[in-house]
Motif scaffolding. Structure first.
Motif, PDB file in Angstrom:
ATOM      1  N   ARG A   9      -5.929   7.677 -17.171  1.00  0.00           N
ATOM      2  CA  ARG A   9      -5.565   8.134 -15.924  1.00  0.00           C
ATOM      3  C   ARG A   9      -6.511   8.015 -14.927  1.00  0.00           C
ATOM      4  N   ASP A  10      -7.622   7.928 -14.926  1.00  0.00           N
ATOM      5  CA  ASP A  10      -8.747   7.838 -13.988  1.00  0.00           C
ATOM      6  C   ASP A  10      -8.905   6.355 -13.617  1.00  0.00           C
ATOM      7  N   VAL A  11      -8.147   5.469 -14.075  1.00  0.00           N
ATOM      8  CA  VAL A  11      -8.263   4.315 -13.679  1.00  0.00           C
ATOM      9  C   VAL A  11      -6.897   3.758 -12.795  1.00  0.00           C
ATOM     10  N   THR A  12      -7.273   3.197 -11.548  1.00  0.00           N
ATOM     11  CA  THR A  12      -6.016   2.835 -10.714  1.00  0.00           C
ATOM     12  C   THR A  12      -6.396   1.397 -10.540  1.00  0.00           C
ATOM     13  N   ILE A  13      -5.598   0.566 -10.683  1.00  0.00           N
ATOM     14  CA  ILE A  13      -5.496  -1.009 -10.299  1.00  0.00           C
ATOM     15  C   ILE A  13      -4.297  -1.341  -9.466  1.00  0.00           C
ATOM     16  N   LEU A  14      -4.740  -1.910  -8.418  1.00  0.00           N
ATOM     17  CA  LEU A  14      -3.712  -2.503  -7.521  1.00  0.00           C
ATOM     18  C   LEU A  14      -3.546  -4.059  -7.800  1.00  0.00           C
ATOM     19  N   GLU A  15      -2.463  -4.544  -8.277  1.00  0.00           N
ATOM     20  CA  GLU A  15      -2.445  -6.063  -8.464  1.00  0.00           C
ATOM     21  C   GLU A  15      -1.302  -6.704  -7.828  1.00  0.00           C
ATOM     22  N   VAL A  16      -1.664  -7.748  -6.884  1.00  0.00           N
ATOM     23  CA  VAL A  16      -0.790  -8.522  -6.204  1.00  0.00           C
ATOM     24  C   VAL A  16      -0.730  -9.913  -6.603  1.00  0.00           C
ATOM     25  N   ASP A  17       0.471 -10.355  -6.987  1.00  0.00           N
ATOM     26  CA  ASP A  17       0.632 -11.702  -7.775  1.00  0.00           C
ATOM     27  C   ASP A  17       1.772 -12.445  -7.078  1.00  0.00           C
ATOM     28  N   SER A  18       1.634 -13.692  -7.114  1.00  0.00           N
ATOM     29  CA  SER A  18       2.721 -14.777  -6.490  1.00  0.00           C
ATOM     30  C   SER A  18       3.192 -14.483  -5.370  1.00  0.00           C
ATOM     31  N   LYS A  52      -3.418 -12.185   7.195  1.00  0.00           N
ATOM     32  CA  LYS A  52      -4.009 -11.036   6.871  1.00  0.00           C
ATOM     33  C   LYS A  52      -2.975  -9.792   6.859  1.00  0.00           C
ATOM     34  N   SER A  53      -2.540  -9.575   8.075  1.00  0.00           N
ATOM     35  CA  SER A  53      -1.792  -8.364   8.197  1.00  0.00           C
ATOM     36  C   SER A  53      -0.422  -8.446   7.642  1.00  0.00           C
ATOM     37  N   SER A  54       0.091  -9.860   7.525  1.00  0.00           N
ATOM     38  CA  SER A  54       1.547 -10.150   6.775  1.00  0.00           C
ATOM     39  C   SER A  54       1.053  -9.548   5.327  1.00  0.00           C
ATOM     40  N   LEU A  55       0.191 -10.159   5.051  1.00  0.00           N
ATOM     41  CA  LEU A  55      -0.111  -9.698   3.432  1.00  0.00           C
ATOM     42  C   LEU A  55      -0.140  -8.185   3.270  1.00  0.00           C
ATOM     43  N   LEU A  56      -0.856  -7.572   3.900  1.00  0.00           N
ATOM     44  CA  LEU A  56      -1.082  -6.042   3.849  1.00  0.00           C
ATOM     45  C   LEU A  56       0.564  -5.486   4.104  1.00  0.00           C
ATOM     46  N   GLU A  57       1.120  -5.783   5.063  1.00  0.00           N
ATOM     47  CA  GLU A  57       2.533  -5.681   4.932  1.00  0.00           C
ATOM     48  C   GLU A  57       3.484  -5.621   3.959  1.00  0.00           C
ATOM     49  N   VAL A  58       3.353  -6.863   3.361  1.00  0.00           N
ATOM     50  CA  VAL A  58       4.072  -6.924   1.953  1.00  0.00           C
ATOM     51  C   VAL A  58       3.602  -6.156   0.711  1.00  0.00           C
ATOM     52  N   ILE A  59       2.092  -5.929   0.727  1.00  0.00           N
ATOM     53  CA  ILE A  59       1.667  -5.094  -0.117  1.00  0.00           C
ATOM     54  C   ILE A  59       2.197  -3.457   0.144  1.00  0.00           C
ATOM     55  N   TYR A  60       2.302  -3.120   1.216  1.00  0.00           N
ATOM     56  CA  TYR A  60       2.800  -1.856   1.476  1.00  0.00           C
ATOM     57  C   TYR A  60       4.184  -1.498   1.361  1.00  0.00           C
ATOM     58  N   GLY A  61       4.965  -2.808   1.467  1.00  0.00           N
ATOM     59  CA  GLY A  61       6.443  -2.964   1.252  1.00  0.00           C
ATOM     60  C   GLY A  61       7.300  -2.578   2.743  1.00  0.00           C
ATOM     61  N   ILE A  62       6.477  -2.947   3.493  1.00  0.00           N
ATOM     62  CA  ILE A  62       7.317  -2.925   4.998  1.00  0.00           C
ATOM     63  C   ILE A  62       7.697  -4.264   5.510  1.00  0.00           C
ATOM     64  N   ARG A  63       7.266  -5.410   4.811  1.00  0.00           N
ATOM     65  CA  ARG A  63       7.853  -6.764   5.045  1.00  0.00           C
ATOM     66  C   ARG A  63       8.275  -7.254   3.649  1.00  0.00           C
ATOM     67  N   ALA A  64       9.508  -8.071   3.679  1.00  0.00           N
ATOM     68  CA  ALA A  64       9.797  -8.315   2.514  1.00  0.00           C
ATOM     69  C   ALA A  64       9.513 -10.224   2.453  1.00  0.00           C
ATOM     70  N   ALA A  65       8.914 -10.358   1.292  1.00  0.00           N
ATOM     71  CA  ALA A  65       8.323 -11.913   1.111  1.00  0.00           C
ATOM     72  C   ALA A  65       9.593 -12.496   0.051  1.00  0.00           C
ATOM     73  N   GLN A  66       9.371 -13.742   0.161  1.00  0.00           N
ATOM     74  CA  GLN A  66      10.630 -14.696  -0.613  1.00  0.00           C
ATOM     75  C   GLN A  66      10.005 -14.433  -1.999  1.00  0.00           C
ATOM     76  N   ASN A  67       8.816 -13.972  -2.397  1.00  0.00           N
ATOM     77  CA  ASN A  67       8.373 -14.046  -4.035  1.00  0.00           C
ATOM     78  C   ASN A  67       7.207 -13.110  -3.538  1.00  0.00           C
ATOM     79  N   CYS A  68       7.129 -11.991  -4.585  1.00  0.00           N
ATOM     80  CA  CYS A  68       6.038 -11.019  -4.840  1.00  0.00           C
ATOM     81  C   CYS A  68       5.958 -10.355  -6.045  1.00  0.00           C
ATOM     82  N   SER A  69       4.874  -9.829  -6.498  1.00  0.00           N
ATOM     83  CA  SER A  69       4.714  -8.900  -7.595  1.00  0.00           C
ATOM     84  C   SER A  69       3.833  -7.858  -7.000  1.00  0.00           C
TER      85      SER A  69
END
Length: 85
Positions: A9-18, A52-69
């Protein structure tokens, strides 16, 4: 806290792929992979307009990408609130 004796529970990992993000058939982001662990400091560098900003927006969920995980501790995060471009 002992860094060599962490519980799950102490480990928090953010992974963004594809990540694939296109504007009018122009690829802005393609095959992006990012893995960040809690406590790490990461720099995101690039010239103006490189996504750079578009990547952060995709990660935060405020911009939809054609593909993302996007996953936090291997749990998929849905960006259902993002709108299509």
């Amino acid at each position: 806290m002992d860094p060599f004796n962490k519980s799950d529970r102490d480990v928090t990992i953010l992974e963004v792929d594809s990540i694939l993000l296109e504007y009018k058939h122009r690829k802005i982001l393609q095959n992006i992979y990012l893995r960040v662990q809690k406590g790490e400091i990461i720099g995101l560098l690039g010239r103006n307009g490189s996504g750079k900003s578009s990547l952060l927006e995709v990660i935060y969920g405020i911009r939809a990408a054609q593909n993302c995980s996007v996953r936090v501790d291997n749990n998929f995060i849905s960006n259902a609130t993002a709108t299509r471009i």
